[in-house]
Design an enzyme around this catalytic site. Structure first.
Site, PDB file in Angstrom:
ATOM      1  N   ASP A  21      45.153  56.622  76.188  1.00  0.00           N
ATOM      2  CA  ASP A  21      46.035  57.228  77.534  1.00  0.00           C
ATOM      3  C   ASP A  21      44.849  57.546  78.570  1.00  0.00           C
ATOM      4  OD1 ASP A  21      48.112  57.784  78.738  1.00  0.00           O
ATOM      5  OD2 ASP A  21      48.221  59.602  77.999  1.00  0.00           O
ATOM      6  N   GLY A  22      45.401  57.480  79.750  1.00  0.00           N
ATOM      7  CA  GLY A  22      44.618  58.129  80.880  1.00  0.00           C
ATOM      8  C   GLY A  22      44.015  57.222  81.835  1.00  0.00           C
ATOM      9  N   ASN A  23      44.101  55.956  81.706  1.00  0.00           N
ATOM     10  CA  ASN A  23      43.302  54.976  82.552  1.00  0.00           C
ATOM     11  C   ASN A  23      43.867  55.155  84.028  1.00  0.00           C
ATOM     12  OD1 ASN A  23      42.062  53.521  80.731  1.00  0.00           O
ATOM     13  ND2 ASN A  23      43.771  52.457  80.192  1.00  0.00           N
ATOM     14  N   TRP A  26      42.748  58.719  85.330  1.00  0.00           N
ATOM     15  CA  TRP A  26      41.534  58.485  85.611  1.00  0.00           C
ATOM     16  C   TRP A  26      41.055  57.813  86.997  1.00  0.00           C
ATOM     17  CZ3 TRP A  26      37.582  54.698  86.262  1.00  0.00           C
ATOM     18  CH2 TRP A  26      36.472  54.869  86.008  1.00  0.00           C
ATOM     19  N   HIS A  38      42.071  50.702  84.247  1.00  0.00           N
ATOM     20  CA  HIS A  38      42.386  49.868  83.081  1.00  0.00           C
ATOM     21  C   HIS A  38      41.303  49.221  82.992  1.00  0.00           C
ATOM     22  CE1 HIS A  38      46.541  50.995  82.410  1.00  0.00           C
ATOM     23  NE2 HIS A  38      46.983  50.513  83.645  1.00  0.00           N
ATOM     24  N   SER A  66      52.672  48.844  75.292  1.00  0.00           N
ATOM     25  CA  SER A  66      53.931  49.365  74.646  1.00  0.00           C
ATOM     26  C   SER A  66      55.178  48.459  75.348  1.00  0.00           C
ATOM     27  CB  SER A  66      54.330  50.820  75.034  1.00  0.00           C
ATOM     28  OG  SER A  66      54.818  51.030  76.024  1.00  0.00           O
ATOM     29  N   GLU A  68      57.688  49.550  76.426  1.00  0.00           N
ATOM     30  CA  GLU A  68      57.961  50.425  77.819  1.00  0.00           C
ATOM     31  C   GLU A  68      57.192  50.108  78.930  1.00  0.00           C
ATOM     32  OE1 GLU A  68      57.622  51.628  74.515  1.00  0.00           O
ATOM     33  OE2 GLU A  68      59.881  52.188  73.944  1.00  0.00           O
ATOM     34  N   LEU A 132      34.964  44.855  60.182  1.00  0.00           N
ATOM     35  CA  LEU A 132      36.102  45.695  60.965  1.00  0.00           C
ATOM     36  C   LEU A 132      37.501  44.971  61.110  1.00  0.00           C
ATOM     37  CD1 LEU A 132      37.087  48.271  62.264  1.00  0.00           C
ATOM     38  CD2 LEU A 132      36.138  47.646  64.288  1.00  0.00           C
ATOM     39  N   ARG A 195      52.079  63.797  72.286  1.00  0.00           N
ATOM     40  CA  ARG A 195      53.024  63.322  71.688  1.00  0.00           C
ATOM     41  C   ARG A 195      52.657  61.800  71.190  1.00  0.00           C
ATOM     42  NH1 ARG A 195      54.242  63.532  77.502  1.00  0.00           N
ATOM     43  NH2 ARG A 195      53.642  61.333  78.711  1.00  0.00           N
TER      44      ARG A 195
END
Length: 255
Positions: A21-23, A26, A38, A66, A68, A132, A195
């Site tokens: 979160d926060g792109n 920022w 992004h 997402s 949304e 991984l 959240r």
């Protein structure tokens, strides 16, 4: 001693999930367009994937887009899809070089055809890797996933005679997008929001939650190490008392 050296390699979370979160914020703080954020967030993805691979983390799930997010401005959605395809095309060689296997969860039918094709090629090209497991949540939401799981179980009850009384936790788990992966033990969310945002709601039942004010484009390995060290200081009880956990740990260490 560096943060990395302080990490107990015997108590690593097997699966880390991250809400990146926060792109947009920022970018705005720097007077730039949201897509600028992004674009720079991709470097954080590279850095954290590398960090997890170096530590020996088994599974890393990144909440990239997402269901949304489709409601965002068209220019941003289009830009995100183009960035996704361009990044995957450039990173496949690196994934293979580092033995990283790519997975995707979410409603792929909502993605543009060119994005689905690029993803499919990347999945095939990394399928034999054994290091991984990098899981990208694209066009994903937990409510969508749970709804599909319920529909699939209902169909089996209706058509195949599945007895509702025999439905168990495993029945549900096997219908989820993540059925092939262990549940996350550590969930990290960047940018100061507290959240879960419709992310792995079923799978995060017993995950340790870690929230940081750091915006995703600024999140680096040192921030990852801080989250893991915080995780290692917590007592994971799974509904039991602390005394029970200590006793079980003592019994295990005595073997």
């Amino acid at each position: 001693m560096s943060l990395k050296e302080k990490i107990n390699k015997d108590r690593l979370p097997s699966h880390i999930a991250i809400i990146m979160d926060g792109n947009g914020r920022w970018a705005k703080e720097k007077g730039q367009d949201r897509l600028y954020g992004h674009f720079h967030g991709v470097e954080s993805v590279r850095n954290i994937v590398e960090g997890c691979a170096e530590l020996g983390i088994g599974y890393l799930t990144l909440y990239a887009f997402s269901t949304e997010n489709w409601d965002r401005p068209e220019y941003e959605v289009t830009g995100l899809m183009e960035l996704l395809v361009d990044t995957i095309r450039k990173e496949v060689e690196t994934l293979n070089r580092n033995n990283i296997k790519l997975h995707v969860i979410g409603d792929m039918s909502m993605l543009p055809e060119y994005a689905r094709q690029e993803l499919q090629e990347a999945l095939q090209m990394t399928a034999a890797n054994t290091g991984l497991n990098l899981i990208m949540a694209l066009s994903y939401s937990s409510r969508w996933e749970l709804l599909n799981a319920v529909k699939a179980i209902a169909t089996e009850v209706k058509n195949n005679g599945l007895d509702p009384d025999t439905i168990t936790h495993d029945t549900i788990q096997n219908k989820l997008c993540t059925s092939a992966f262990p549940d996350p033990e550590l969930m990290i969310r960047t940018s100061g929001e507290y959240r879960i945002s419709n992310f792995l709601l079923y799978q995060l039942a017993y995950a340790e939650l870690y929230f940081t004010q750091v915006r995703w484009p600024d999140f680096r390995k040192e921030n990852l190490y801080e989250a893991i060290l915080d995780f290692q200081q917590r007592e994971r009880r799974f509904g039991k008392t602390g005394d029970q956990v200590k006793a079980e740990t003592a019994d295990t260490n005595a073997l």
